[in-house]
Scaffold this motif. Structure first.
Motif, PDB file in Angstrom:
ATOM      1  N   ILE A 162       0.841  -1.204   0.000  1.00  0.00           N
ATOM      2  CA  ILE A 162       0.000   0.000   0.000  1.00  0.00           C
ATOM      3  C   ILE A 162       0.875   1.252   0.000  1.00  0.00           C
ATOM      4  CG2 ILE A 162      -1.748   1.292   1.263  1.00  0.00           C
ATOM      5  CD1 ILE A 162      -2.872  -1.331   2.261  1.00  0.00           C
ATOM      6  N   GLN A 163       1.951   1.209   0.789  1.00  0.00           N
ATOM      7  CA  GLN A 163       2.872   2.346   0.818  1.00  0.00           C
ATOM      8  C   GLN A 163       3.489   2.587  -0.567  1.00  0.00           C
ATOM      9  OE1 GLN A 163       5.730   1.644   3.884  1.00  0.00           O
ATOM     10  NE2 GLN A 163       4.205   1.626   5.541  1.00  0.00           N
ATOM     11  N   SER A 164       3.854   1.513  -1.241  1.00  0.00           N
ATOM     12  CA  SER A 164       4.424   1.645  -2.594  1.00  0.00           C
ATOM     13  C   SER A 164       3.406   2.231  -3.556  1.00  0.00           C
ATOM     14  CB  SER A 164       4.902   0.277  -3.091  1.00  0.00           C
ATOM     15  OG  SER A 164       5.908  -0.243  -2.245  1.00  0.00           O
ATOM     16  N   SER A 165       2.137   1.806  -3.384  1.00  0.00           N
ATOM     17  CA  SER A 165       1.081   2.367  -4.237  1.00  0.00           C
ATOM     18  C   SER A 165       0.919   3.861  -3.984  1.00  0.00           C
ATOM     19  CB  SER A 165      -0.237   1.636  -3.985  1.00  0.00           C
ATOM     20  OG  SER A 165      -0.109   0.255  -4.266  1.00  0.00           O
ATOM     21  N   THR A 173       7.731   5.304  -9.980  1.00  0.00           N
ATOM     22  CA  THR A 173       7.631   3.851 -10.141  1.00  0.00           C
ATOM     23  C   THR A 173       8.849   3.148  -9.574  1.00  0.00           C
ATOM     24  OG1 THR A 173       6.321   4.194 -12.147  1.00  0.00           O
ATOM     25  CG2 THR A 173       7.305   2.023 -11.832  1.00  0.00           C
ATOM     26  N   ARG A 174      10.028   3.699  -9.852  1.00  0.00           N
ATOM     27  CA  ARG A 174      11.251   3.073  -9.319  1.00  0.00           C
ATOM     28  C   ARG A 174      11.294   3.124  -7.796  1.00  0.00           C
ATOM     29  NH1 ARG A 174      14.256   1.035  -6.838  1.00  0.00           N
ATOM     30  NH2 ARG A 174      16.524   0.693  -7.058  1.00  0.00           N
ATOM     31  N   LEU A 175      10.884   4.246  -7.213  1.00  0.00           N
ATOM     32  CA  LEU A 175      10.863   4.345  -5.756  1.00  0.00           C
ATOM     33  C   LEU A 175       9.846   3.393  -5.153  1.00  0.00           C
ATOM     34  CD1 LEU A 175      11.136   8.229  -5.309  1.00  0.00           C
ATOM     35  CD2 LEU A 175      12.941   6.522  -4.999  1.00  0.00           C
ATOM     36  N   ALA A 176       8.714   3.261  -5.845  1.00  0.00           N
ATOM     37  CA  ALA A 176       7.694   2.345  -5.338  1.00  0.00           C
ATOM     38  C   ALA A 176       8.176   0.900  -5.396  1.00  0.00           C
ATOM     39  CB  ALA A 176       6.407   2.514  -6.150  1.00  0.00           C
ATOM     40  N   ILE A 177       8.838   0.512  -6.467  1.00  0.00           N
ATOM     41  CA  ILE A 177       9.358  -0.854  -6.574  1.00  0.00           C
ATOM     42  C   ILE A 177      10.427  -1.113  -5.522  1.00  0.00           C
ATOM     43  CG2 ILE A 177      10.636  -2.440  -8.065  1.00  0.00           C
ATOM     44  CD1 ILE A 177       9.246  -1.156 -10.448  1.00  0.00           C
ATOM     45  N   GLY A 178      11.305  -0.121  -5.334  1.00  0.00           N
ATOM     46  CA  GLY A 178      12.351  -0.294  -4.328  1.00  0.00           C
ATOM     47  C   GLY A 178      11.795  -0.367  -2.920  1.00  0.00           C
ATOM     48  N   HIS A 179      10.739   0.420  -2.643  1.00  0.00           N
ATOM     49  CA  HIS A 179      10.166   0.422  -1.293  1.00  0.00           C
ATOM     50  C   HIS A 179       9.387  -0.858  -1.004  1.00  0.00           C
ATOM     51  CE1 HIS A 179       8.735   2.237   2.399  1.00  0.00           C
ATOM     52  NE2 HIS A 179       7.493   1.844   2.089  1.00  0.00           N
ATOM     53  N   SER A 180       8.826  -1.449  -2.055  1.00  0.00           N
ATOM     54  CA  SER A 180       8.048  -2.674  -1.835  1.00  0.00           C
ATOM     55  C   SER A 180       8.913  -3.852  -1.417  1.00  0.00           C
ATOM     56  CB  SER A 180       7.273  -3.022  -3.104  1.00  0.00           C
ATOM     57  OG  SER A 180       8.177  -3.387  -4.147  1.00  0.00           O
ATOM     58  N   GLN A 181      10.199  -3.825  -1.759  1.00  0.00           N
ATOM     59  CA  GLN A 181      11.159  -4.893  -1.423  1.00  0.00           C
ATOM     60  C   GLN A 181      10.747  -6.246  -2.012  1.00  0.00           C
ATOM     61  OE1 GLN A 181      11.605  -4.957   2.858  1.00  0.00           O
ATOM     62  NE2 GLN A 181      12.745  -3.002   2.889  1.00  0.00           N
ATOM     63  N   ILE A 200      15.593  -0.816 -17.754  1.00  0.00           N
ATOM     64  CA  ILE A 200      14.442  -0.607 -18.644  1.00  0.00           C
ATOM     65  C   ILE A 200      13.822   0.765 -18.396  1.00  0.00           C
ATOM     66  CG2 ILE A 200      12.107  -1.392 -19.172  1.00  0.00           C
ATOM     67  CD1 ILE A 200      13.069  -4.245 -18.645  1.00  0.00           C
ATOM     68  N   LEU A 201      13.653   1.122 -17.110  1.00  0.00           N
ATOM     69  CA  LEU A 201      13.076   2.427 -16.789  1.00  0.00           C
ATOM     70  C   LEU A 201      13.973   3.566 -17.267  1.00  0.00           C
ATOM     71  CD1 LEU A 201      11.698   1.735 -13.193  1.00  0.00           C
ATOM     72  CD2 LEU A 201      10.423   1.831 -15.334  1.00  0.00           C
ATOM     73  N   ASP A 251      16.190 -10.646  -5.432  1.00  0.00           N
ATOM     74  CA  ASP A 251      16.587 -10.842  -6.836  1.00  0.00           C
ATOM     75  C   ASP A 251      17.150  -9.525  -7.373  1.00  0.00           C
ATOM     76  OD1 ASP A 251      15.656 -13.462  -6.790  1.00  0.00           O
ATOM     77  OD2 ASP A 251      13.604 -12.817  -7.270  1.00  0.00           O
ATOM     78  N   SER A 252      18.387  -9.242  -7.011  1.00  0.00           N
ATOM     79  CA  SER A 252      19.003  -7.978  -7.407  1.00  0.00           C
ATOM     80  C   SER A 252      19.178  -7.870  -8.919  1.00  0.00           C
ATOM     81  CB  SER A 252      20.358  -7.821  -6.714  1.00  0.00           C
ATOM     82  OG  SER A 252      21.220  -8.893  -7.063  1.00  0.00           O
ATOM     83  N   LEU A 253      19.370  -8.998  -9.599  1.00  0.00           N
ATOM     84  CA  LEU A 253      19.538  -8.984 -11.047  1.00  0.00           C
ATOM     85  C   LEU A 253      18.281  -8.456 -11.732  1.00  0.00           C
ATOM     86  CD1 LEU A 253      21.165  -9.638 -13.580  1.00  0.00           C
ATOM     87  CD2 LEU A 253      20.270 -11.974 -13.468  1.00  0.00           C
ATOM     88  N   TYR A 254      17.104  -8.944 -11.282  1.00  0.00           N
ATOM     89  CA  TYR A 254      15.853  -8.466 -11.872  1.00  0.00           C
ATOM     90  C   TYR A 254      15.645  -6.982 -11.584  1.00  0.00           C
ATOM     91  CZ  TYR A 254      14.660 -13.351 -12.712  1.00  0.00           C
ATOM     92  OH  TYR A 254      14.664 -14.641 -13.155  1.00  0.00           O
TER      93      TYR A 254
END
Length: 364
Positions: free
Chosen positions: A21-24, A77-85, A100-101, A90-93
């Protein structure tokens, strides 16, 4: 991120433990910020349109909206993905997603820079400035040159975005470029000379030029490698730009207008009335076709020649291409006029004085 986490814990404690929810919310916050920034740009554009007559700044602000909005959303989007953990293990993904971003951001800003450069160059080529480097015939050169530079920069940033080491590539490209520069020095000389000719514009399409070597004709093509001129014999001559850049060029069409002055040299015998000769030549110029009224034709008494008095009839034609035709008709008219008024046209004569004759010389 810490300040956003503190706000969530204080005002929204019921979702402080749910990272999805926080990431959203982070993503939603990024979209809101993007909307606010676009609104500010629109207001600046409206105010700037009323204060300036230059369309360049309006165009820049118009095309700036999309890359700014998308960049802010992608950052969110990048901050949200990073915050979601979700991809913490999977650091490679995560690196792939980041690349891509970044690629998407580079793509939008690349389109923005290409669009602005093309618009600015096109505006400069059609402006009414007195000193113009970018002109209509040089627009493709600068447009392509800017595209090559920005494409190279875009590829460079894409390689960085995908964590590709380009140091080895740059070293190889330097060695390859050095080898090519020695192998194609004549081609490169023509290339650089072509760039300087297009930028400096000593001549343009449609001009009549005379080279130091004697070639004369109309410029029909100005390319990166060579220049082509069409002679009066309908023969097209292709001259490398390296030669054009290092030779003396007489541009008969340059100046405030395209008019060209014709000089008809005439001689009359000693003893002729100079005023009568002047009047006859002026009558010929006033009756001739294709002669400009301004500047007016004029007659000049130039020199005392070996066999007669040397005059010069000066007339102007609208363009250099008429020089041969008008000179032919004026020469014919001068000859007929002098015959009609019995003005003697001198020719070289020599008097031979014989002081003595041989004793055995016999005459019949």
């Amino acid at each position: 991120m810490e300040w956003m986490q503190a706000i969530i814990q204080e005002y929204l404690p019921f979702i402080s433990e749910d990272r999805l929810i926080q990431s959203s919310l982070i993503f939603f916050f990024g979209a809101v910020v993007a909307t606010i920034v676009i609104f500010v740009i629109q207001r600046i554009q409206i105010i700037g349109t009323k204060r300036t007559n230059n369309p360049v700044d309006d165009h820049i602000l118009e095309v700036l909206k999309r890359p700014v909005r998308n960049s802010i959303i992608i950052i969110g989007t990048r901050l949200a993905i990073g915050h979601s953990q979700l991809l913490e293990k999977d650091s490679l993904y995560l690196e792939i997603i980041e690349s891509i971003l970044l690629t998407i951001v580079i793509f939008y800003w690349f389109r923005f820079v290409i669009n602005v450069s093309h618009y600015v160059l096109n505006y400069l080529s059609h402006s009414n400035r007195k000193v113009k480097i970018v002109q209509k015939h040089t627009l493709p050169l600068f447009d392509n040159l800017a595209a090559i530079i920005f494409y190279a920069m875009g590829i460079y940033f894409l390689l960085i975005a995908w964590n590709i080491d380009i140091s080895a590539w740059l070293a190889s490209a330097g060695i390859l470029g050095l080898a090519l520069s020695f192998a194609a020095k004549d081609t490169l000389a023509n290339l650089f000379a072509g760039v300087f000719i297009l930028a400096d514009s000593p001549y343009k399409l449609g001009d009549y030029i005379v080279l130091d070597s004697g070639e004369r004709g109309e410029v029909t093509h100005i390319g990166i490698r060579s220049t082509r001129i069409l002679t009066r014999s309908d023969v097209e001559i292709t001259i490398p730009n390296a030669i054009m850049g290092n030779t003396k060029i007489t541009n008969e069409t340059a100046g405030p207008h395209k008019k060209y002055r014709i000089r008809i040299q005439i001689a009359c015998a000693y003893g002729e009335d100079v005023a009568r000769v002047r009047k006859a030549l002026m009558e010929i110029a006033e009756a001739a076709e294709n002669i400009e009224k301004s500047p007016e034709p004029r007659v000049r008494f130039r020199t005392f020649g070996d066999s007669g008095l040397n005059f010069e009839l000066l007339c102007w034609v609208s363009e250099p291409v008429l020089r041969g035709r008008v000179s032919d008709s004026l020469n014919e008219a001068v000859y007929n006029k002098f015959l009609e008024q019995k003005i003697e046209i001198p020719f070289p004569q020599r008097d031979v004085n014989i002081r003595s004759m041989p004793n055995n010389f016999k005459t019949e």
